[in-house]
Structure formats: structure tokens, C-alpha cells
Enzyme design. Structure first.
Site, PDB file in Angstrom:
ATOM      1  N   GLU A 111      17.957   2.177   9.807  1.00 38.33           N
ATOM      2  CA  GLU A 111      19.745   1.514   9.432  1.00 38.33           C
ATOM      3  C   GLU A 111      19.853   3.096   8.262  1.00 38.33           C
ATOM      4  O   GLU A 111      18.848   3.339   7.522  1.00 38.33           O
ATOM      5  CB  GLU A 111      20.114   0.419   8.726  1.00 38.33           C
ATOM      6  CG  GLU A 111      20.567  -0.259   9.576  1.00 38.33           C
ATOM      7  CD  GLU A 111      20.565  -1.773   9.128  1.00 38.33           C
ATOM      8  OE1 GLU A 111      21.904  -2.602   9.491  1.00 38.33           O
ATOM      9  OE2 GLU A 111      19.255  -2.512   8.168  1.00 38.33           O
ATOM     10  N   CYS A 130      20.202   6.619   1.212  1.00 41.07           N
ATOM     11  CA  CYS A 130      18.488   6.077   1.211  1.00 41.07           C
ATOM     12  C   CYS A 130      18.927   6.244   2.491  1.00 41.07           C
ATOM     13  O   CYS A 130      18.880   5.878   3.976  1.00 41.07           O
ATOM     14  CB  CYS A 130      19.666   4.877   0.822  1.00 41.07           C
ATOM     15  SG  CYS A 130      18.015   3.362   0.976  1.00 41.07           S
ATOM     16  N   CYS A 177       9.140  -1.995   8.867  1.00 40.04           N
ATOM     17  CA  CYS A 177       7.708  -1.714   7.941  1.00 40.04           C
ATOM     18  C   CYS A 177       7.011  -2.814   8.316  1.00 40.04           C
ATOM     19  O   CYS A 177       6.837  -3.843   8.519  1.00 40.04           O
ATOM     20  CB  CYS A 177       8.451  -2.060   6.543  1.00 40.04           C
ATOM     21  SG  CYS A 177       7.637  -1.791   5.648  1.00 40.04           S
ATOM     22  N   CYS A 182       6.427  -7.459   2.159  1.00 40.61           N
ATOM     23  CA  CYS A 182       6.910  -8.114   0.830  1.00 40.61           C
ATOM     24  C   CYS A 182       7.914  -9.299   0.824  1.00 40.61           C
ATOM     25  O   CYS A 182       8.775  -9.108   2.263  1.00 40.61           O
ATOM     26  CB  CYS A 182       7.253  -6.805   0.229  1.00 40.61           C
ATOM     27  SG  CYS A 182       6.515  -5.237  -0.107  1.00 40.61           S
ATOM     28  N   CYS A 188      11.955  -8.701   0.873  1.00 41.67           N
ATOM     29  CA  CYS A 188      11.883  -7.723   1.891  1.00 41.67           C
ATOM     30  C   CYS A 188      12.692  -8.611   2.825  1.00 41.67           C
ATOM     31  O   CYS A 188      11.693  -8.749   3.757  1.00 41.67           O
ATOM     32  CB  CYS A 188      11.456  -6.693   1.522  1.00 41.67           C
ATOM     33  SG  CYS A 188      12.234  -5.782   2.480  1.00 41.67           S
ATOM     34  N   GLY A 225      11.153   0.758   5.943  1.00 41.18           N
ATOM     35  CA  GLY A 225       9.313   1.199   6.331  1.00 41.18           C
ATOM     36  C   GLY A 225       9.189   1.699   4.925  1.00 41.18           C
ATOM     37  O   GLY A 225       9.286   1.921   3.275  1.00 41.18           O
ATOM     38  N   GLU A 226       7.551   2.261   4.619  1.00 41.75           N
ATOM     39  CA  GLU A 226       7.346   2.709   3.931  1.00 41.75           C
ATOM     40  C   GLU A 226       6.372   4.304   3.574  1.00 41.75           C
ATOM     41  O   GLU A 226       5.660   4.804   4.579  1.00 41.75           O
ATOM     42  CB  GLU A 226       5.393   1.271   3.977  1.00 41.75           C
ATOM     43  CG  GLU A 226       4.087   2.029   2.649  1.00 41.75           C
ATOM     44  CD  GLU A 226       5.148   2.160   2.030  1.00 41.75           C
ATOM     45  OE1 GLU A 226       5.563   1.623   1.163  1.00 41.75           O
ATOM     46  OE2 GLU A 226       4.934   3.737   1.027  1.00 41.75           O
ATOM     47  N   SER A 251       9.631   6.305  -2.326  1.00 43.04           N
ATOM     48  CA  SER A 251       9.441   4.676  -3.062  1.00 43.04           C
ATOM     49  C   SER A 251       8.121   4.442  -3.181  1.00 43.04           C
ATOM     50  O   SER A 251       8.324   4.480  -1.192  1.00 43.04           O
ATOM     51  CB  SER A 251      10.839   4.054  -3.534  1.00 43.04           C
ATOM     52  OG  SER A 251      10.370   2.633  -3.451  1.00 43.04           O
ATOM     53  N   SER A 277       6.810   0.704  -6.060  1.00 44.99           N
ATOM     54  CA  SER A 277       7.924  -0.833  -6.524  1.00 44.99           C
ATOM     55  C   SER A 277       6.678  -1.615  -7.023  1.00 44.99           C
ATOM     56  O   SER A 277       5.432  -2.469  -6.053  1.00 44.99           O
ATOM     57  CB  SER A 277       8.288  -1.384  -4.997  1.00 44.99           C
ATOM     58  OG  SER A 277       8.968  -0.701  -4.641  1.00 44.99           O
ATOM     59  N   LEU A 278       6.857  -1.887  -8.090  1.00 46.69           N
ATOM     60  CA  LEU A 278       5.659  -2.763  -8.594  1.00 46.69           C
ATOM     61  C   LEU A 278       5.938  -4.678  -9.222  1.00 46.69           C
ATOM     62  O   LEU A 278       4.851  -5.012  -8.331  1.00 46.69           O
ATOM     63  CB  LEU A 278       5.546  -2.480 -10.702  1.00 46.69           C
ATOM     64  CG  LEU A 278       4.359  -2.785 -11.269  1.00 46.69           C
ATOM     65  CD1 LEU A 278       2.741  -2.525 -10.680  1.00 46.69           C
ATOM     66  CD2 LEU A 278       4.776  -2.096 -12.689  1.00 46.69           C
ATOM     67  N   HIS A 279       6.946  -4.813  -9.089  1.00 46.55           N
ATOM     68  CA  HIS A 279       7.315  -6.011  -9.074  1.00 46.55           C
ATOM     69  C   HIS A 279       7.016  -7.623  -9.855  1.00 46.55           C
ATOM     70  O   HIS A 279       7.233  -8.328  -9.716  1.00 46.55           O
ATOM     71  CB  HIS A 279       8.121  -6.125  -7.916  1.00 46.55           C
ATOM     72  CG  HIS A 279       8.623  -5.793  -6.485  1.00 46.55           C
ATOM     73  ND1 HIS A 279       9.780  -5.130  -6.761  1.00 46.55           N
ATOM     74  CD2 HIS A 279       8.272  -4.660  -5.283  1.00 46.55           C
ATOM     75  CE1 HIS A 279      10.614  -4.154  -6.643  1.00 46.55           C
ATOM     76  NE2 HIS A 279       9.479  -4.193  -5.509  1.00 46.55           N
ATOM     77  N   ASN A 331      18.667  -9.300  -4.077  1.00 41.55           N
ATOM     78  CA  ASN A 331      19.516  -9.077  -3.257  1.00 41.55           C
ATOM     79  C   ASN A 331      19.297 -10.242  -1.577  1.00 41.55           C
ATOM     80  O   ASN A 331      18.201 -10.313  -1.119  1.00 41.55           O
ATOM     81  CB  ASN A 331      19.665  -8.110  -2.414  1.00 41.55           C
ATOM     82  CG  ASN A 331      19.867  -7.273  -3.989  1.00 41.55           C
ATOM     83  OD1 ASN A 331      21.210  -6.965  -3.685  1.00 41.55           O
ATOM     84  ND2 ASN A 331      19.461  -5.581  -3.636  1.00 41.55           N
ATOM     85  N   CYS A 362      19.748  -3.018  -1.790  1.00 42.56           N
ATOM     86  CA  CYS A 362      18.172  -3.028  -1.333  1.00 42.56           C
ATOM     87  C   CYS A 362      17.451  -3.891  -0.724  1.00 42.56           C
ATOM     88  O   CYS A 362      17.909  -5.037  -1.074  1.00 42.56           O
ATOM     89  CB  CYS A 362      17.602  -3.130  -3.054  1.00 42.56           C
ATOM     90  SG  CYS A 362      17.817  -1.083  -4.033  1.00 42.56           S
TER      91      CYS A 362
HETATM   92  N1  SAH Z   1       9.388   0.458   0.922  1.00 41.48           N
HETATM   93  C1  SAH Z   1       9.402   1.606   0.470  1.00 41.48           C
HETATM   94  C2  SAH Z   1      10.168   1.855  -0.050  1.00 41.48           C
HETATM   95  C3  SAH Z   1      11.817   0.819   0.690  1.00 41.48           C
HETATM   96  S1  SAH Z   1      12.219  -0.176  -0.322  1.00 41.48           S
HETATM   97  C4  SAH Z   1       8.949   0.279  -1.295  1.00 41.48           C
HETATM   98  O1  SAH Z   1       8.329  -1.021  -0.970  1.00 41.48           O
HETATM   99  O2  SAH Z   1       8.753   0.622  -2.694  1.00 41.48           O
HETATM  100  C5  SAH Z   1      13.104   0.096  -2.031  1.00 41.48           C
HETATM  101  C6  SAH Z   1      12.756  -0.972  -2.894  1.00 41.48           C
HETATM  102  O3  SAH Z   1      14.085  -1.867  -3.127  1.00 41.48           O
HETATM  103  C7  SAH Z   1      11.997  -1.006  -3.313  1.00 41.48           C
HETATM  104  O4  SAH Z   1      12.091  -1.031  -4.705  1.00 41.48           O
HETATM  105  C8  SAH Z   1      11.423  -2.939  -2.839  1.00 41.48           C
HETATM  106  O5  SAH Z   1      10.950  -3.944  -3.521  1.00 41.48           O
HETATM  107  C9  SAH Z   1      13.347  -3.345  -3.282  1.00 41.48           C
HETATM  108  N2  SAH Z   1      13.385  -4.542  -2.448  1.00 41.48           N
HETATM  109  C10 SAH Z   1      13.051  -4.939  -0.794  1.00 41.48           C
HETATM  110  N3  SAH Z   1      13.818  -6.412  -0.920  1.00 41.48           N
HETATM  111  C11 SAH Z   1      14.975  -6.624  -1.885  1.00 41.48           C
HETATM  112  C12 SAH Z   1      16.097  -6.936  -2.176  1.00 41.48           C
HETATM  113  N4  SAH Z   1      16.008  -8.137  -0.851  1.00 41.48           N
HETATM  114  N5  SAH Z   1      16.359  -7.350  -3.071  1.00 41.48           N
HETATM  115  C13 SAH Z   1      16.107  -6.757  -4.532  1.00 41.48           C
HETATM  116  N6  SAH Z   1      15.164  -5.347  -4.104  1.00 41.48           N
HETATM  117  C14 SAH Z   1      14.703  -5.409  -2.931  1.00 41.48           C
HETATM  118 FE1  SF4 Z   2       8.042  -2.639   3.496  1.00 45.98          FE
HETATM  119 FE2  SF4 Z   2       9.435  -1.959   1.286  1.00 45.98          FE
HETATM  120 FE3  SF4 Z   2      10.493  -3.764   2.325  1.00 45.98          FE
HETATM  121 FE4  SF4 Z   2       7.810  -4.089   1.187  1.00 45.98          FE
HETATM  122  S1  SF4 Z   2       9.635  -3.327   0.345  1.00 45.98           S
HETATM  123  S2  SF4 Z   2       8.115  -4.630   3.146  1.00 45.98           S
HETATM  124  S3  SF4 Z   2       7.277  -2.061   1.547  1.00 45.98           S
HETATM  125  S4  SF4 Z   2      10.612  -2.269   3.056  1.00 45.98           S
END
Ligand code: SAH
Ligand code: SF4
Length: 443
Positions: free
Chosen positions: A142, A155, A162, A166, A169, A240-241, A272, A294-296, A373, A416
């Protein structure tokens, strides 16, 4: 919801060579703990032609030379074709008006200028657009376009699915994974330009080798520039990463940044990463785009749970790599993404620890607070708006910018972390149906 680990499902040894067929070449893409062997590249086209999309000027020169052009002609033709492909968005050699008419069939017989196929295009009520795309070997992925008053952000995906998992995600629950090629990554930007009608109409031909060309000049097209375009920024934040597909992402972004091609400045591109520490310095040196991390979470326990790559590369190591990121400065800050999960990572103490960490490592930082989200079956909830506001205030009061990102395109699952292809959704629905049938059969 119990979640299987995509990485463990995919961790199969390469099979034996059956019936004399060549084994599929595998490449180790790291999963959240161990490498996952996956098919390396795409299946070649059935018609044997070479797709030029994603190739650099040097690579086009090489394929032209391999097809029989002498070195000087190969170099000049590559320069012309590169310009037509990436600056003008042309997909037919016949439209390349500064190349001799007699030469164009030679090119058409041997080469194509491809695009990923569009399976579905959707538009959100807020203007966000999402495309479901398909690779030539039938993998779906996508791409999302987010228009704003002063910019338009694309984006872009780097992988199909991936290998990391996470927990918040949706993409992380996908099983199928393959690295996207440079062509499939650049192809997303090309498709977006096609859809937005952002290619110059005519003119801008180059001094070439041939007399047998159409004479065409157009001042408006010559003056074509970044100003007034809809697509102004790119974020590698789709599926993806990106650092686990380093070479392809680097090669693709170099084409995107080339001044004679798509010509997007590195300052308008953000990569990212979930924290692939060993590749961060190379990303700065070899690509040089803005970095988002993506610290979180601010503690080992919580980050281990929600961003499992943390078990391999911990918070301290990650922040040290950020402090050493080439090109980071107060003028070019690193973005720290922080998804707001109710009662998981959103307390006042978490906000204060975040500030402490960023200051301790002297990071030129801004924080992006992302309201979680939701997606079907997600194991978390989004923090309340009041909690997010309070968290943001604490970080702001410490002198670090911490805006709350407005979710975009939620109604079409384009926000996201909501990206997951329809094909996958169908197979999950199918699995659910089978599970229900089994349950019913058991009485
Ligand atoms: N894989 C990379 C880039 C893609 S994700 C990464 O993890 O950084 C892009 C961003 O969306 C990242 O910061 C990810 O952590 C965040 N993200 C993933 N799932 C999400 C969700 N359900 N709600 C909000 N942000 C989310
Ligand atoms: Fe992969 Fe980024 Fe989603 Fe983590 S947040 S599963 S690294 S796409």
C-alpha cells in the site's frame, strides 16, 4: 488477541532442489530476533524485457551497453532516457522526442518502463488517498498520499509486510514478506505523480545524438520546478522496516533525489526506523535524509513488549546511535515517534523520563505524538485526548516540541499502522470462518 509471530512462521530452511529446478535464492532479512530467509528478488518478466524503473543513470548505461550499444552511445542514451523516465514521467520510448525515431523500436523491443499495478484506489473524506498496489509477482502493498495546506506527503512502503512484530502495528501481523525492489519503491512515487497529474506536458528535450527527432520546445515545461507541486514530501513510513531493505531503499531514494530526475531534496524525505541500530550511521552517510525513530516507550520492559526489536538493540544503544546520526543538528532534528497507548506508555512519569532521556543524550529532537490508530483485534486502546494533551504539555514545557499528530485517512484504514493489504485481510477472514466452522463441528 493471541498473535502468532510472523517471523517464526517464515523461518524455514531453504528447501532441497526438486526435479532439477533451481532453488529460489534466499536472502536473510532480520526478524525481530533472528534472520528470516526470504525470496531474494522478483520473478523476471515473461517477455524477457528489462524494466528500467528504479535504475540509476549508471545502471541504465550498463544495461544499454550489455544490449549492444557502444560505451559512448550507451552513456548518452542513458542520460536522455533517465531524464524522460524520471523528470518527465514518460512510459513509452515512442514519446522520447529527442531520440531518433529509428532507435525507439530498438529500445521498445528490449526494455520497458513499468509501474506497480493499481488494484484499488480509495479516497478519505479528509482528502487522504490510499492505493493498493501489486507487484509483477502478485504481492500486494500500500501507498498513502496525505495532502495538507502547505505540503503533500507520500507515505511509501519498503517491504510487503514486515518481519518485525510491533504489537500495536497492523502491518506487523502480516505473514507474507518480500523486500520491494528499487523499481517498486521509486514506482510508488512515479504512480503518485501520475495520479496527481504532476508531470510537465512537453518540452525540455536535451541536446542529443540524433537529427531525426521532433523539434519541441515549451517554456512553461522548461521552467518546471518543485514550486506549486502537490507532492512535496516523502516519508518511508508505509509497510515495512526500511533499514532491513537498506540497499534497495538507498538506491531508490538516490534516484528520487537526483536533480535530473524526481529532484526531491533530502530535506523533504524522512526515513522512519523502529531502531535498526547497526544501519543508522550508514543511512546518514549513504542516504542523508531526515531520520525518524519509532521510540514509543522509555523503559526496557515496555519497549521490549511493544517494539520487540528492542530486545536486540536497547534504548541506550538506540539513543547513542541517534546522537551520532550524521547530519543531525538543531536545524535538522531527529523526530521521535511515540504512539499513545492507554495505560501502557502514557503517564506523566513516562513523559518526564522521555524528556530526561532526550536531554541526557543531548539529542536535537522533536517528538511526534501519534494517537494509536485501532485495527480489528488490536491488543491496545488509544490514550484519552486529555492524557495526550497532558503528555504533550510536559514535553513542551521542558523545551522540546511535541505536537500531536492528527490521524489522517482513518476511514479508509490509511492511518499509521493500519496498513495491511486486502488480500491479507481476506485470508484472515477466511481463517476466522474456518475456525468458526471447526468450532461448530466440535459442537
Ligand atoms: N517500520 C518503520 C516505518 C513504518 S511505521 C517504523 O516502525 O518506524 C510508521 C510509524 O507508524 C511508526 O512510528 C510506527 O510505529 C507507527 N505505527 C504503527 N502502528 C501504529 C498504530 N496502530 N497507530 C499509530 N501509529 C502506528
Ligand atoms: Fe514493522 Fe514499523 Fe510496523 Fe514495527 S511499526 S511492525 S517495524 S512496520
Amino acid at each position: 488477541m493471541p498473535r502468532g509471530c510472523a517471523a517464526s512462521r517464515l523461518r524455514k530452511p531453504a528447501g532441497p532442489c526438486i526435479g532439477g529446478a533451481m532453488p529460489t535464492p534466499l536472502m536473510p532479512i532480520p526478524g525481530h530476533i533472528d534472520p528470516v530467509p526470504l525470496p531474494r528478488e522478483v520473478t523476471p518478466r515473461e517477455d524477457g524485457r528489462v524494466d528500467l524503473i528504479g535504475l540509476s543513470r549508471a545502471a541504465i548505461t550498463e544495461v544499454f551497453a550489455a544490449a549492444g550499444l557502444d560505451p559512448r552511445a550507451a552513456k548518452l542514451r542513458a542520460k536522455q532516457v533517465f531524464h524522460w523516465i524520471y523528470h518527465r514521467g514518460v512510459i513509452e520510448f515512442d514519446a522520447m522526442t529527442d531520440i531518433a525515431k529509428t532507435m525507439r523500436p530498438w529500445l521498445t523491443e528490449r526494455f520497458v518502463i513499468g509501474r506497480p499495478a493499481i488494484v484499488e484506489a480509495q479516497a478519505s473524506t479528509d482528502g487522504t488517498r490510499k492505493w493498493l498496489l501489486r507487484t509483477a509477482d502478485n504481492h500486494d502493498f500500500e501507498m498513502v498520499f496525505i495532502p495538507d495546506a502547505d505540503r503533500g506527503t507520500l507515505c511509501v512502503s519498503s517491504q510487503v509486510g514486515c518481519t518485525l512484530n510491533c504489537r500495536f502495528c497492523h502491518t506487523g501481523t502480516m505473514r507474507l514478506v518480500r523486500n520491494l525492489t528499487p523499481g517498486e519503491i521509486v514506482g510508488q512515487v512515479m504512480l503518485a505523480r501520475d495520479a496527481l497529474g504532476e508531470w510537465p506536458k512537453a518540452g525540455g528535450t536535451m541536446a542529443g545524438l540524433d537529427d531525426d527527432v521532433e523539434d519541441e520546445t515549451d517554456d512553461a515545461a522548461q521552467a518546471y520546478s518543485a514550486d506549486g507541486r502537490l507532492l512535496t514530501n516523502i516519508v518511508m513510513m508505509g509497510m515495512g522496516e526500511p533499514l532491513y531493505n537498506f540497499d534497495n531503499v538507498r538506491d531508490a531514494l538516490k534516484v528520487v533525489m537526483d536533480g535530473d530526475g524526481l529532484a526531491l531534496s533530502k530535506r523533504r524525505i524522512t526515513l522512519s526506523t523502529s531502531g535498526v541500530v547497526p544501519l543508522m550511521a550508514r543511512a546518514g552517510d549513504e542516504i542523508g535524509v531526515n531520520l525518524a525513530v519509532s521510540l514509543h516507550a522509555v523503559s526496557k520492559d515496555v519497549r521490549d513488549e511493544i517494539v520487540p526489536i528492542n530486545r536486540k538493540f536497547g534504548i541506550e544503544e538506540l539513543l547513542e546511535a541517534c546522537a551520532a546520526y550524521p547530519g543531525a543538528s538543531n536545524a535538522r532534528r531527529i523526530t521521535f515517534e511515540y504512539v499513545m497507548l492507554k495505560d501502557k506508555n502514557d503517564s506523566d512519569a513516562d513523559a518526564r523520563e522521555l524528556v530526561r532521556l532526550l536531554k541526557h543524550y543531548k539529542l536535537p529532537a522533536k517528538v511526534n505524538l501519534i494517537p494509536f490508530n485501532p485495527w480489528p483485534g488490536a491488543p491496545y486502546e488509544c490514550s484519552t485526548p486529555e492524557r495526550i494533551r497532558r503528555f504533550s504539555d510536559i514535553v513542551f514545557e521542558a523545551g522540546i516540541s511535541a505536537p500531536v499528530r492528527t490521524p489522517r485517512g482513518r476511514d479508509i484504514d490509511a492511518a499509521c499502522g493500519q496498513l495491511k493489504t486486502a488480500a491479507e485481510r481476506k485470508s484472515r477472514a477466511e481463517l476466522d470462518r474456518l475456525a468458526e466452522e471447526k468450532q461448530a463441528a466440535l459442537g
